[in-house]
Design a protein around this motif. Structure first.
Motif, mmCIF file in Angstrom:
data_model
loop_
_atom_site.group_PDB
_atom_site.id
_atom_site.type_symbol
_atom_site.label_atom_id
_atom_site.label_comp_id
_atom_site.label_asym_id
_atom_site.label_seq_id
_atom_site.Cartn_x
_atom_site.Cartn_y
_atom_site.Cartn_z
ATOM 1 N N THR A 124 31.224 42.633 39.259
ATOM 2 C CA THR A 124 32.611 42.563 38.702
ATOM 3 C C THR A 124 32.166 41.978 37.499
ATOM 4 O OG1 THR A 124 33.893 42.768 41.132
ATOM 5 C CG2 THR A 124 34.639 41.257 39.147
ATOM 6 N N ARG A 126 34.189 39.241 35.646
ATOM 7 C CA ARG A 126 35.046 38.248 35.931
ATOM 8 C C ARG A 126 35.596 37.292 34.580
ATOM 9 N NH1 ARG A 126 35.269 37.320 41.495
ATOM 10 N NH2 ARG A 126 33.794 38.291 43.238
ATOM 11 N N ASP A 142 34.970 46.322 38.751
ATOM 12 C CA ASP A 142 36.336 45.708 38.395
ATOM 13 C C ASP A 142 35.916 44.751 37.415
ATOM 14 O OD1 ASP A 142 37.456 47.165 40.544
ATOM 15 O OD2 ASP A 142 38.078 45.364 41.235
ATOM 16 N N ASN A 144 38.060 41.834 35.737
ATOM 17 C CA ASN A 144 39.757 40.745 35.916
ATOM 18 C C ASN A 144 39.983 40.128 34.889
ATOM 19 O OD1 ASN A 144 38.573 41.372 38.701
ATOM 20 N ND2 ASN A 144 38.123 39.584 39.107
ATOM 21 N N ARG A 162 41.615 45.044 34.623
ATOM 22 C CA ARG A 162 42.457 44.015 34.443
ATOM 23 C C ARG A 162 42.871 43.351 32.949
ATOM 24 N NH1 ARG A 162 40.546 43.287 39.366
ATOM 25 N NH2 ARG A 162 42.236 44.679 40.783
ATOM 26 N N ASP B 192 42.109 42.036 46.033
ATOM 27 C CA ASP B 192 41.306 42.778 45.544
ATOM 28 C C ASP B 192 41.066 42.385 44.253
ATOM 29 O OD1 ASP B 192 42.038 45.297 45.259
ATOM 30 O OD2 ASP B 192 43.764 45.546 44.039
ATOM 31 N N LEU B 194 39.452 38.912 43.535
ATOM 32 C CA LEU B 194 38.481 38.724 43.923
ATOM 33 C C LEU B 194 37.325 38.815 44.150
ATOM 34 C CD1 LEU B 194 40.680 34.851 44.168
ATOM 35 C CD2 LEU B 194 40.049 36.133 41.373
ATOM 36 N N ALA B 195 38.004 39.802 44.936
ATOM 37 C CA ALA B 195 36.277 40.250 45.878
ATOM 38 C C ALA B 195 35.712 39.488 46.414
ATOM 39 C CB ALA B 195 36.241 41.268 44.962
ATOM 40 N N ILE B 196 35.732 38.844 47.216
ATOM 41 C CA ILE B 196 35.042 37.776 48.045
ATOM 42 C C ILE B 196 35.920 37.965 49.006
ATOM 43 C CG2 ILE B 196 34.001 36.575 46.974
ATOM 44 C CD1 ILE B 196 36.077 34.078 47.401
#
Lengths: 222, 266
Positions: A124, A126, A142, A144, A162, B192, B194-196
């Motif tokens: 991800t 982040r 993702d 983020n 996002r 959803d 943060l996925a942790i």
């Protein structure tokens, strides 16, 4: 492909053997390495009748004869011919090969061939992370809000987008952005900038593709 | 050998200190030896929330600079057996400590205590780096607000970059009625992004403010729903499989208390 180290590579095709010689090899080096390889694989070749083509460097007729002799002696195979692989043959070979994956007639994904090398990101992206790359970027995960991806080529997000993505950052207007869930804070392609309309359905996964059409970024479902 | 847990969030005011105080107290109530460390040098709060402010003699920087022995600086909480606090100084700044000194301190404490819980300051600067340096495990506290979730996301990225794998999430100050109306992010929305993994959900509770002001952790208050949530997290830390409180009802407070039996699996 079969060999870990870079060097001469032997490949088989339905007509015989293809020897791929790296461009930076000279004749004597190539000959020595072919000799060694063939010797190691002698049992495999014995009694076979093969046509041999080579790629990479160009050899003189005398050098070709020498290589042919080496192959004849060391492999125990019957060498029908040895020649440089020419383009037409190669193309014919490719054309004959059955297609593994039917390529979609949808031209979307292949419109920009010069997207350069590709970077894969397997996590991800982040907030606070910025990925810059001269080429295309594929994110498996993702992106983020607060995360940024800047690529000179295309950007593909196999997850929810996002954050902010800039494709074609060097000015390539043919670049595209693709995401399984396209909900970015902002997307940029070349010098065009777009925001997403607000208040759309959050949780539905519907792959979308953004690219430039008539100077503005357009998003369409794929 | 003990375990070092850092409680962090990025954003300020989401409840790191309250969470540290309650989890520390909760673990001590389960019979473990616990040290709470306040690393918010210059803006200390944990001592106030714990009601131990007036007993501070030495602090974290005194220990690190060798002005006192570690044992001298640890304040023993007389209400809870096995609970100790290592306070932060108020008159210094974050640069008074370096990450490697925190690592040494944590190693030293791990020899004797079961859990070392570190209250991390807000932000991602020196104080954050100090706080996470010696941690084995991290809990990220967030509230159901976009800004808090954004910061939590950044913090998770920084934790991963610092080799603290698999941080776990505590969602604080959830208001089920607002979630139901669609005015607040739901737990699912937060996860959803943060996925942790989730280790706890703490509902918004007036009792927290009261208990914080009094210096008595709510985890010890059987009437507080937030206290119940903290007790559940405590048990999860100790390895028990505790179902999450069902927050999906808009009934009154008493009805909520009666429905404390979990519905959602972990």
């Amino acid at each position: 492909m079969e060999n870990e180290k870079k060097g001469i590579v032997f490949k088989g095709n339905n007509e015989g053997l293809v020897i791929v010689i790296p461009d930076d090899y000279d004749f004597s080096k190539a000959k020595a390495e072919i000799e060694e390889k063939v010797q190691n694989a002698a049992r495999f070749f014995r009694g076979a009748k093969i046509k041999v083509v080579y790629r990479g460097i160009t050899l003189t007729p005398e050098e070709e004869d020498e290589i042919r002799n080496v192959l004849d002696e060391k492999s125990g195979a019957i060498i029908e011919s040895l020649s440089k692989d020419d383009e037409s043959k190669l193309n014919a070979f490719i054309a004959k090969r059955p297609k593994k994956v039917p390529v979609s007639s949808h031209k979307l994904f292949f419109s920009s061939d010069d997207a350069g090398p590709c970077k894969f990101v397997r996590s991800t992206v982040r907030s606070g992370t910025r990925i810059e790359f001269d080429g295309s970027v594929v994110v498996i995960g993702d992106v983020n809000p607060g995360g940024e991806i800047v690529a000179s080529g295309n950007v593909i997000v196999l997850g929810a987008l996002r954050g902010m993505v800039h494709a074609g950052s060097e000015g390539n207007r043919d670049s595209f952005i693709y995401a399984l869930k396209l909900k970015p804070t902002q997307i940029r392609i070349a010098e065009a900038i777009a925001r997403m309309p607000e208040g759309s359905d959050e949780n539905k996964i519907c792959p979308e593709l953004a690219r430039i059409k008539d100077g503005i970024i357009e998003v369409e479902q794929v | 050998m003990g375990e070092v847990i850092v409680i962090t969030s990025g954003k300020g005011g989401v409840g790191k200190t309250t969470t540290t105080a309650n989890l520390g107290t909760g673990i001590a109530l389960q019979g473990k030896k616990v040290v709470l460390i306040d690393t918010d040098i210059g803006l200390r709060n944990l001592d106030v929330v714990m009601g131990l402010e007036n007993r501070i003699v030495y602090d974290l920087v005194d220990v690190i600079e060798g002005q006192c022995r570690l044992k001298q600086a640890l304040i023993k909480d007389k209400r809870f057996e096995g609970l100790y606090l290592l306070p932060a100084p108020q008159t210094r700044d974050k640069n008074a400590v370096a990450p490697h000194q925190m690592v040494d301190l944590c190693e030293e404490l791990k020899k004797e205590y079961d859990y070392i819980i570190i209250d991390c300051p807000a932000g991602i600067e020196q104080g954050f780096k100090n706080a996470i340096a010696g941690a084995d495990r991290a809990f990220v506290v967030t509230t159901p607000e976009v800004s808090a979730v954004r910061d939590a996301d950044r913090i998770i990225g920084l934790l991963e970059a610092n080799e603290i794998r698999n941080p776990q999430l505590i969602v604080n100050r959830v208001r089920p009625d607002m979630v139901k109306r669609g005015d607040m992010m739901s737990i699912e929305d937060i996860i959803d992004i943060l996925a942790i993994g989730l280790i706890g959900v703490v509902p918004d509770d007036e009792n927290i403010i009261i208990s914080t002001n009094r210096g008595e952790p709510a985890v010890n208050d059987s009437k507080s729903i937030a206290g119940q949530a903290y007790r559940n997290i405590t048990r999860r830390i100790l390895g028990e499989d505790v179902p999450f409180i069902n927050l999906n009802n808009s009934d009154g407070f008493l009805a909520k208390m009666k429905k404390l039996f979990g519905i959602k699996p972990a």
